[in-house]
Motif scaffolding. Structure first.
Motif, PDB file in Angstrom:
ATOM      1  N   VAL A  10      36.326  44.466  33.951  1.00  0.00           N
ATOM      2  CA  VAL A  10      37.812  44.002  33.940  1.00  0.00           C
ATOM      3  C   VAL A  10      38.758  44.969  34.779  1.00  0.00           C
ATOM      4  CG1 VAL A  10      39.813  43.807  32.392  1.00  0.00           C
ATOM      5  CG2 VAL A  10      37.567  43.004  31.810  1.00  0.00           C
ATOM      6  N   THR A  11      39.603  44.423  35.753  1.00  0.00           N
ATOM      7  CA  THR A  11      40.388  45.191  36.559  1.00  0.00           C
ATOM      8  C   THR A  11      41.667  44.716  36.418  1.00  0.00           C
ATOM      9  OG1 THR A  11      39.946  43.897  38.381  1.00  0.00           O
ATOM     10  CG2 THR A  11      38.449  45.740  38.298  1.00  0.00           C
ATOM     11  N   GLY A  12      42.730  45.954  36.462  1.00  0.00           N
ATOM     12  CA  GLY A  12      43.998  45.572  36.396  1.00  0.00           C
ATOM     13  C   GLY A  12      44.727  46.201  37.597  1.00  0.00           C
ATOM     14  N   THR A  13      45.758  45.365  38.247  1.00  0.00           N
ATOM     15  CA  THR A  13      46.214  45.649  39.228  1.00  0.00           C
ATOM     16  C   THR A  13      47.720  45.504  39.129  1.00  0.00           C
ATOM     17  OG1 THR A  13      44.147  45.465  40.617  1.00  0.00           O
ATOM     18  CG2 THR A  13      46.377  45.717  41.748  1.00  0.00           C
ATOM     19  N   ALA A  14      48.796  46.337  39.322  1.00  0.00           N
ATOM     20  CA  ALA A  14      50.149  46.093  39.299  1.00  0.00           C
ATOM     21  C   ALA A  14      50.633  45.652  40.922  1.00  0.00           C
ATOM     22  CB  ALA A  14      50.750  47.197  38.935  1.00  0.00           C
ATOM     23  N   LEU A  15      51.346  44.541  40.988  1.00  0.00           N
ATOM     24  CA  LEU A  15      51.825  44.091  42.336  1.00  0.00           C
ATOM     25  C   LEU A  15      53.371  44.319  42.454  1.00  0.00           C
ATOM     26  CD1 LEU A  15      49.684  40.866  42.880  1.00  0.00           C
ATOM     27  CD2 LEU A  15      49.108  43.138  43.359  1.00  0.00           C
ATOM     28  N   GLY A  16      53.465  45.539  41.991  1.00  0.00           N
ATOM     29  CA  GLY A  16      55.073  45.791  42.011  1.00  0.00           C
ATOM     30  C   GLY A  16      55.675  45.358  40.716  1.00  0.00           C
ATOM     31  N   PRO A  17      56.850  45.366  40.550  1.00  0.00           N
ATOM     32  CA  PRO A  17      57.416  44.887  39.026  1.00  0.00           C
ATOM     33  C   PRO A  17      57.336  43.223  39.162  1.00  0.00           C
ATOM     34  CG  PRO A  17      59.252  45.350  40.837  1.00  0.00           C
ATOM     35  CD  PRO A  17      57.767  45.396  41.492  1.00  0.00           C
ATOM     36  N   ALA A  18      56.932  42.690  39.937  1.00  0.00           N
ATOM     37  CA  ALA A  18      56.711  41.121  39.835  1.00  0.00           C
ATOM     38  C   ALA A  18      55.837  40.633  38.773  1.00  0.00           C
ATOM     39  CB  ALA A  18      56.968  40.433  40.953  1.00  0.00           C
ATOM     40  N   PHE A  20      51.390  41.328  37.510  1.00  0.00           N
ATOM     41  CA  PHE A  20      50.102  42.264  37.288  1.00  0.00           C
ATOM     42  C   PHE A  20      49.029  41.308  37.182  1.00  0.00           C
ATOM     43  CE2 PHE A  20      47.442  44.862  34.646  1.00  0.00           C
ATOM     44  CZ  PHE A  20      47.587  46.163  34.910  1.00  0.00           C
ATOM     45  N   VAL A  21      48.001  41.594  37.988  1.00  0.00           N
ATOM     46  CA  VAL A  21      46.730  40.865  37.848  1.00  0.00           C
ATOM     47  C   VAL A  21      45.406  41.469  37.286  1.00  0.00           C
ATOM     48  CG1 VAL A  21      44.919  39.672  39.400  1.00  0.00           C
ATOM     49  CG2 VAL A  21      47.400  39.827  40.320  1.00  0.00           C
ATOM     50  N   VAL A  22      45.097  40.654  36.196  1.00  0.00           N
ATOM     51  CA  VAL A  22      43.899  41.273  35.547  1.00  0.00           C
ATOM     52  C   VAL A  22      42.812  40.231  35.985  1.00  0.00           C
ATOM     53  CG1 VAL A  22      42.767  41.427  33.234  1.00  0.00           C
ATOM     54  CG2 VAL A  22      45.133  42.016  33.471  1.00  0.00           C
ATOM     55  N   ARG A  23      41.797  40.899  36.506  1.00  0.00           N
ATOM     56  CA  ARG A  23      40.520  40.049  37.005  1.00  0.00           C
ATOM     57  C   ARG A  23      39.588  40.321  36.165  1.00  0.00           C
ATOM     58  NH1 ARG A  23      42.824  41.763  42.148  1.00  0.00           N
ATOM     59  NH2 ARG A  23      43.399  40.174  43.359  1.00  0.00           N
ATOM     60  N   VAL A  24      38.675  39.484  35.748  1.00  0.00           N
ATOM     61  CA  VAL A  24      37.635  39.359  34.787  1.00  0.00           C
ATOM     62  C   VAL A  24      36.405  39.066  35.293  1.00  0.00           C
ATOM     63  CG1 VAL A  24      36.970  38.602  32.489  1.00  0.00           C
ATOM     64  CG2 VAL A  24      39.202  39.102  32.934  1.00  0.00           C
ATOM     65  N   GLY A  25      35.306  39.591  35.231  1.00  0.00           N
ATOM     66  CA  GLY A  25      34.003  39.140  35.784  1.00  0.00           C
ATOM     67  C   GLY A  25      32.989  39.262  34.874  1.00  0.00           C
ATOM     68  N   THR A  51      52.068  38.134  34.362  1.00  0.00           N
ATOM     69  CA  THR A  51      50.727  38.513  34.206  1.00  0.00           C
ATOM     70  C   THR A  51      49.728  37.079  34.487  1.00  0.00           C
ATOM     71  OG1 THR A  51      51.291  39.761  32.478  1.00  0.00           O
ATOM     72  CG2 THR A  51      48.943  39.418  32.790  1.00  0.00           C
ATOM     73  N   VAL A  52      48.932  37.321  35.713  1.00  0.00           N
ATOM     74  CA  VAL A  52      47.888  36.497  35.858  1.00  0.00           C
ATOM     75  C   VAL A  52      46.386  36.822  35.514  1.00  0.00           C
ATOM     76  CG1 VAL A  52      46.792  35.106  37.871  1.00  0.00           C
ATOM     77  CG2 VAL A  52      49.205  35.792  37.911  1.00  0.00           C
ATOM     78  N   ILE A  53      45.710  36.139  34.672  1.00  0.00           N
ATOM     79  CA  ILE A  53      44.519  36.416  34.332  1.00  0.00           C
ATOM     80  C   ILE A  53      43.563  35.594  35.326  1.00  0.00           C
ATOM     81  CG2 ILE A  53      42.885  36.639  32.377  1.00  0.00           C
ATOM     82  CD1 ILE A  53      45.164  36.707  30.639  1.00  0.00           C
ATOM     83  N   ASP A  54      42.839  36.293  35.979  1.00  0.00           N
ATOM     84  CA  ASP A  54      41.875  35.566  36.973  1.00  0.00           C
ATOM     85  C   ASP A  54      40.534  35.654  36.295  1.00  0.00           C
ATOM     86  OD1 ASP A  54      40.146  34.721  39.152  1.00  0.00           O
ATOM     87  OD2 ASP A  54      40.698  36.478  40.433  1.00  0.00           O
ATOM     88  N   LEU A  55      40.176  34.560  35.866  1.00  0.00           N
ATOM     89  CA  LEU A  55      38.727  34.013  35.273  1.00  0.00           C
ATOM     90  C   LEU A  55      37.832  33.373  36.338  1.00  0.00           C
ATOM     91  CD1 LEU A  55      39.862  32.766  31.754  1.00  0.00           C
ATOM     92  CD2 LEU A  55      39.359  35.128  32.524  1.00  0.00           C
ATOM     93  N   SER A  56      38.134  33.485  37.424  1.00  0.00           N
ATOM     94  CA  SER A  56      37.113  32.769  38.533  1.00  0.00           C
ATOM     95  C   SER A  56      35.884  33.521  38.613  1.00  0.00           C
ATOM     96  CB  SER A  56      37.865  32.954  39.902  1.00  0.00           C
ATOM     97  OG  SER A  56      37.910  34.228  40.492  1.00  0.00           O
ATOM     98  N   GLY A  57      35.839  34.611  38.294  1.00  0.00           N
ATOM     99  CA  GLY A  57      34.403  35.526  38.090  1.00  0.00           C
ATOM    100  C   GLY A  57      33.636  35.427  36.734  1.00  0.00           C
ATOM    101  N   VAL A  58      34.213  34.720  35.975  1.00  0.00           N
ATOM    102  CA  VAL A  58      33.485  34.681  34.483  1.00  0.00           C
ATOM    103  C   VAL A  58      32.316  33.732  34.356  1.00  0.00           C
ATOM    104  CG1 VAL A  58      33.954  34.018  32.019  1.00  0.00           C
ATOM    105  CG2 VAL A  58      35.582  35.528  33.464  1.00  0.00           C
ATOM    106  N   GLY A  59      31.124  34.216  34.111  1.00  0.00           N
ATOM    107  CA  GLY A  59      30.189  33.217  33.744  1.00  0.00           C
ATOM    108  C   GLY A  59      29.908  32.763  32.525  1.00  0.00           C
TER     109      GLY A  59
END
Length: 139
Positions: A10-18, A20-25, A51-59
């Motif tokens: 799980v990674t979290g990245t702030a894209l400024g104040p607008a 926050f992306v949480v990528r899950v793999g 907040t955007v949760i990216d589940l594209s890498g979840v098996g």
């Protein structure tokens, strides 16, 4: 932020104040779901409006993950913030939403880029019904 447990990341990245992306793999279950919760807590503290949760890498994902997602949706809604879940979704994730009937609780987007761009929902229950043709095909 980067978190890892077993086969899950799980990674979290702030894209400024607008945003926050949480990528899950990998495979997310009861042992690794706390990683997702930790990243979502960080997103909440960031103050980002979306907040955007990216589940594209979840098996694999189980009901524990669904519980975390439902809680996050409730918290975001209560705070007046937007939460989107981005795909493309693997078969297991898609099936989790379908079997539990919870897809309508979320803003599901076809991709991370679409979620960040504010694309229309891909969740059938949230589509704008005005676009559906009238019964009988008459206009």
């Amino acid at each position: 932020m980067f978190l890892s447990e077993g086969g899950a990341t799980v990674t979290g990245t702030a894209l400024g104040p607008a945003a926050f992306v949480v990528r899950v793999g990998g495979d997310i279950d009861h042992e690794s779901a706390p990683l997702l919760q930790e990243a979502l807590d960080t997103a909440g503290r960031s103050g980002a409006g979306h907040t955007v949760i990216d589940l594209s890498g979840v098996g694999f994902a189980d009901s524990t993950v669904l519980h975390v997602l439902l809680g996050a949706e409730r918290e975001h809604r209560g705070a007046g913030r937007e939460l989107s879940i981005a795909g493309p979704f693997g078969a297991t994730v898609r099936r989790l939403f379908e079997i539990t009937g919870t897809a309508h609780h979320f803003r599901l987007r076809p991709s991370l880029d679409a979620a960040l761009a504010g694309s229309p929902d891909t969740t059938p229950d949230r589509r704008d019904r005005r676009e559906d043709p009238p019964a009988g095909g008459a206009v």
